[in-house]
Design a protein around this motif. Structure first.
Motif, PDB file in Angstrom:
ATOM      1  N   ASP A   1      45.081  44.961  27.695  1.00  0.00           N
ATOM      2  CA  ASP A   1      44.005  44.222  28.352  1.00  0.00           C
ATOM      3  C   ASP A   1      43.006  43.787  27.288  1.00  0.00           C
ATOM      4  O   ASP A   1      42.813  44.459  26.277  1.00  0.00           O
ATOM      5  CB  ASP A   1      43.316  45.080  29.425  1.00  0.00           C
ATOM      6  CG  ASP A   1      42.703  46.340  28.863  1.00  0.00           C
ATOM      7  OD1 ASP A   1      41.521  46.289  28.460  1.00  0.00           O
ATOM      8  OD2 ASP A   1      43.377  47.385  28.824  1.00  0.00           O
TER       9      ASP A   1
ATOM     10  N   TRP B   1      45.185  41.498  34.697  1.00  0.00           N
ATOM     11  CA  TRP B   1      45.548  40.461  35.667  1.00  0.00           C
ATOM     12  C   TRP B   1      44.861  39.137  35.318  1.00  0.00           C
ATOM     13  O   TRP B   1      45.430  38.077  35.494  1.00  0.00           O
ATOM     14  CB  TRP B   1      45.208  40.927  37.081  1.00  0.00           C
ATOM     15  CG  TRP B   1      46.401  41.097  37.976  1.00  0.00           C
ATOM     16  CD1 TRP B   1      46.521  40.646  39.267  1.00  0.00           C
ATOM     17  CD2 TRP B   1      47.644  41.757  37.687  1.00  0.00           C
ATOM     18  NE1 TRP B   1      47.754  40.989  39.768  1.00  0.00           N
ATOM     19  CE2 TRP B   1      48.458  41.661  38.821  1.00  0.00           C
ATOM     20  CE3 TRP B   1      48.150  42.406  36.573  1.00  0.00           C
ATOM     21  CZ2 TRP B   1      49.748  42.195  38.884  1.00  0.00           C
ATOM     22  CZ3 TRP B   1      49.437  42.944  36.617  1.00  0.00           C
ATOM     23  CH2 TRP B   1      50.215  42.833  37.754  1.00  0.00           C
TER      24      TRP B   1
ATOM     25  N   LEU C   1      46.177  35.810  36.683  1.00  0.00           N
ATOM     26  CA  LEU C   1      46.259  36.219  38.079  1.00  0.00           C
ATOM     27  C   LEU C   1      44.933  36.795  38.588  1.00  0.00           C
ATOM     28  O   LEU C   1      44.912  37.688  39.435  1.00  0.00           O
ATOM     29  CB  LEU C   1      47.383  37.245  38.269  1.00  0.00           C
ATOM     30  CG  LEU C   1      48.801  36.730  37.976  1.00  0.00           C
ATOM     31  CD1 LEU C   1      49.826  37.840  38.170  1.00  0.00           C
ATOM     32  CD2 LEU C   1      49.149  35.530  38.852  1.00  0.00           C
TER      33      LEU C   1
ATOM     34  N   TRP D   1      44.178  37.428  42.223  1.00  0.00           N
ATOM     35  CA  TRP D   1      44.828  38.578  42.857  1.00  0.00           C
ATOM     36  C   TRP D   1      44.272  39.910  42.348  1.00  0.00           C
ATOM     37  O   TRP D   1      44.908  40.951  42.493  1.00  0.00           O
ATOM     38  CB  TRP D   1      46.330  38.531  42.619  1.00  0.00           C
ATOM     39  CG  TRP D   1      47.048  37.562  43.536  1.00  0.00           C
ATOM     40  CD1 TRP D   1      46.552  36.945  44.640  1.00  0.00           C
ATOM     41  CD2 TRP D   1      48.408  37.127  43.410  1.00  0.00           C
ATOM     42  NE1 TRP D   1      47.513  36.158  45.223  1.00  0.00           N
ATOM     43  CE2 TRP D   1      48.659  36.243  44.493  1.00  0.00           C
ATOM     44  CE3 TRP D   1      49.439  37.401  42.503  1.00  0.00           C
ATOM     45  CZ2 TRP D   1      49.909  35.630  44.685  1.00  0.00           C
ATOM     46  CZ3 TRP D   1      50.671  36.791  42.689  1.00  0.00           C
ATOM     47  CH2 TRP D   1      50.905  35.929  43.763  1.00  0.00           C
ATOM     48  N   LEU D   2      43.097  39.886  41.777  1.00  0.00           N
ATOM     49  CA  LEU D   2      42.451  41.101  41.282  1.00  0.00           C
ATOM     50  C   LEU D   2      41.126  41.300  42.007  1.00  0.00           C
ATOM     51  O   LEU D   2      40.288  40.394  42.032  1.00  0.00           O
ATOM     52  CB  LEU D   2      42.205  41.005  39.776  1.00  0.00           C
ATOM     53  CG  LEU D   2      41.454  42.167  39.134  1.00  0.00           C
ATOM     54  CD1 LEU D   2      42.275  43.455  39.205  1.00  0.00           C
ATOM     55  CD2 LEU D   2      41.100  41.845  37.683  1.00  0.00           C
TER      56      LEU D   2
ATOM     57  N   GLY E   1      52.387  33.846  36.199  1.00  0.00           N
ATOM     58  CA  GLY E   1      51.953  35.045  35.490  1.00  0.00           C
ATOM     59  C   GLY E   1      53.077  35.639  34.669  1.00  0.00           C
ATOM     60  O   GLY E   1      52.873  36.077  33.521  1.00  0.00           O
TER      61      GLY E   1
END
Length: 416
Positions: A162, A350, A355, A358-359, A392
């Motif tokens: 990340d 994400w 994405l 979607w987080l 993704g």
């Protein structure tokens, strides 16, 4: 991509196969396999092994595990029959014969002490693949041992799963020559146990593409319920109890709305061995009776192969875990992630793979109302959700390709 990095990775792609043909192939020790009570922790290892197999097929790999019990060793050997799994008595010989140590994906530099041990004993190089690092802990020394930053400084490369971790180590003075975003190894996991998955789906009338998977979890993993001898943590337990309705009620409502608004069913399934109970008490038992008819509660734990064979037959997954969504996106299946501070910065990956929609941050009240609409949208338009998941996945695949080129170059350079 900057010019230096382009030249480095392009040169790796050219030289590694040539060197493999002209001399001895590189021998890599993969330090991984942290525990087996969580299918996500299991997935780190087969994911990185699959990447090595795909991108560096000429390399010999030996796995140095912490845990491969509960049938995990058999599962790994079935998928990777050439793999050498090291035992304690094998390490001396492996240290002598192997050229490079690769620390696998994890929630931190999990085997930091073993990386130091390898470096001191052999003087040979090492690299780090797809970890999260806490900015607060990276500069803390334990009884005079090297700090995480110091160990990372000695690596040939360090890939962080990340961007928060990546920026954090840079801010704390990390000088590793190659530091980049590198996806969690679990994205590449391709284990399967179709026999068990298909039998379960048939037993519970779950049709391919016509159900969503849902996973609940507590703020803190209750290891005292999962591992013999693990001490009960009263503070973490109290935090779990205080936040469980706050965190899980939105997911429960999403289950209800999916059942009421679509023809999808919902499978309540676990990522770790504590979550069968969590799913039953916080989801299934609290559902209206008419909704329960289209909801299946998995009452037993499973291993990564069966889980992934199930996920790839679903229309998507939503919940409060991380590695089941990772495995879903890695296989082109939509996945929605809910996260909170206790889970570290890993969920923010994400955003790194495009994405972000979607987080959902459960510590940010303004984001919580978006969970139910996002899950329902996934259920109502599977084709659009699939397309988003594939975008993704494409980002992940490209980063895997580039990072594995660097692994290959580093390993080949280490061959004596």
């Amino acid at each position: 991509m900057n010019r230096r990095h382009f030249l480095t990775t392009s040169l790796a792609a050219v030289l590694a196969p040539i060197a493999a043909q002209e001399g001895r192939v590189p021998r890599i020790i993969l330090r991984s396999s942290w525990q087996t009570v969580n299918i996500g922790d299991i997935a780190h290892t087969p994911g990185v092994l699959a990447l090595l197999e795909k991108h560096l097929p000429h390399v010999e790999v030996r796995l140095w595990p912490s845990k491969v019990d509960n049938g995990v060793d058999e599962m790994l050997m079935k998928r990777f029959p050439k793999l050498i799994i090291l035992k304690k008595e094998d390490l001396k010989q492996a240290f002598e014969e192997c050229d490079f140590l690769l620390h696998g994906s994890g929630p931190s530099l999990v085997a930091q002490n073993d990386v130091v041990k390898w470096s001191k004993a052999t003087g040979k190089p090492y690299g780090v693949y797809g970890i999260t690092v806490s900015a607060q802990s990276s500069t803390v020394s334990n009884a005079g041992a090297p700090t995480t930053i110091e160990v990372l400084n000695g690596a040939k490369f360090a890939f962080f799963r990340d961007s928060v971790s990546l920026e954090g180590v840079k801010a704390n003075g990390c000088t590793c020559p190659i530091m980049e975003f590198g996806p969690d190894g679990a994205f590449a996991t391709d284990l399967r146990d179709d026999e068990k998955a298909l039998a379960f789906l048939k037993e519970h009338n779950l049709e391919e593409g016509k159900f969503l998977c849902c996973i609940g979890r507590m703020r803190n993993t209750p290891y005292w319920k999962m591992k013999p001898g693990h001490k009960f943590d009263e503070a973490k337990h109290k935090r779990n109890e205080a936040m469980k309705e706050h965190d899980l009620a939105p997911l429960r409502q999403a289950i209800i709305e999916v059942v009421k608004q679509t023809d999808m069913k919902v499978l309540l399934c676990p990522e770790d061995s504590s979550q069968m109970e969590i799913n039953k008490e916080n989801f299934y038992d609290k559902l209206p009776e008419d909704v329960k008819a289209k909801v299946v509660w998995k009452s037993t734990y499973w291993l990564t192969g069966e889980a992934l064979s199930t996920y790839v037959r679903s229309a998507g997954l939503f919940g409060a875990e991380m590695h089941s969504p990772i495995m879903c996106i890695g296989n082109g299946i939509p996945a929605i992630v809910c996260r909170w501070t206790e889970q570290t910065s890993k969920g923010l990956m994400w955003r790194d793979i495009g994405l972000g929609e979607w987080l959902f941050n459960m510590d940010e009240e303004s984001e919580i109302p978006g969970i139910v609409p996002a899950v329902v949208a996934m259920a109502k338009d599977p084709a659009a959700a699939k397309a988003k998941a594939l975008k993704g996945q494409a980002v992940v695949h490209e980063r895997q390709r580039l990072t594995m080129e660097i692994v290959g170059k580093s390993a080949q350079a280490a061959v004596g």
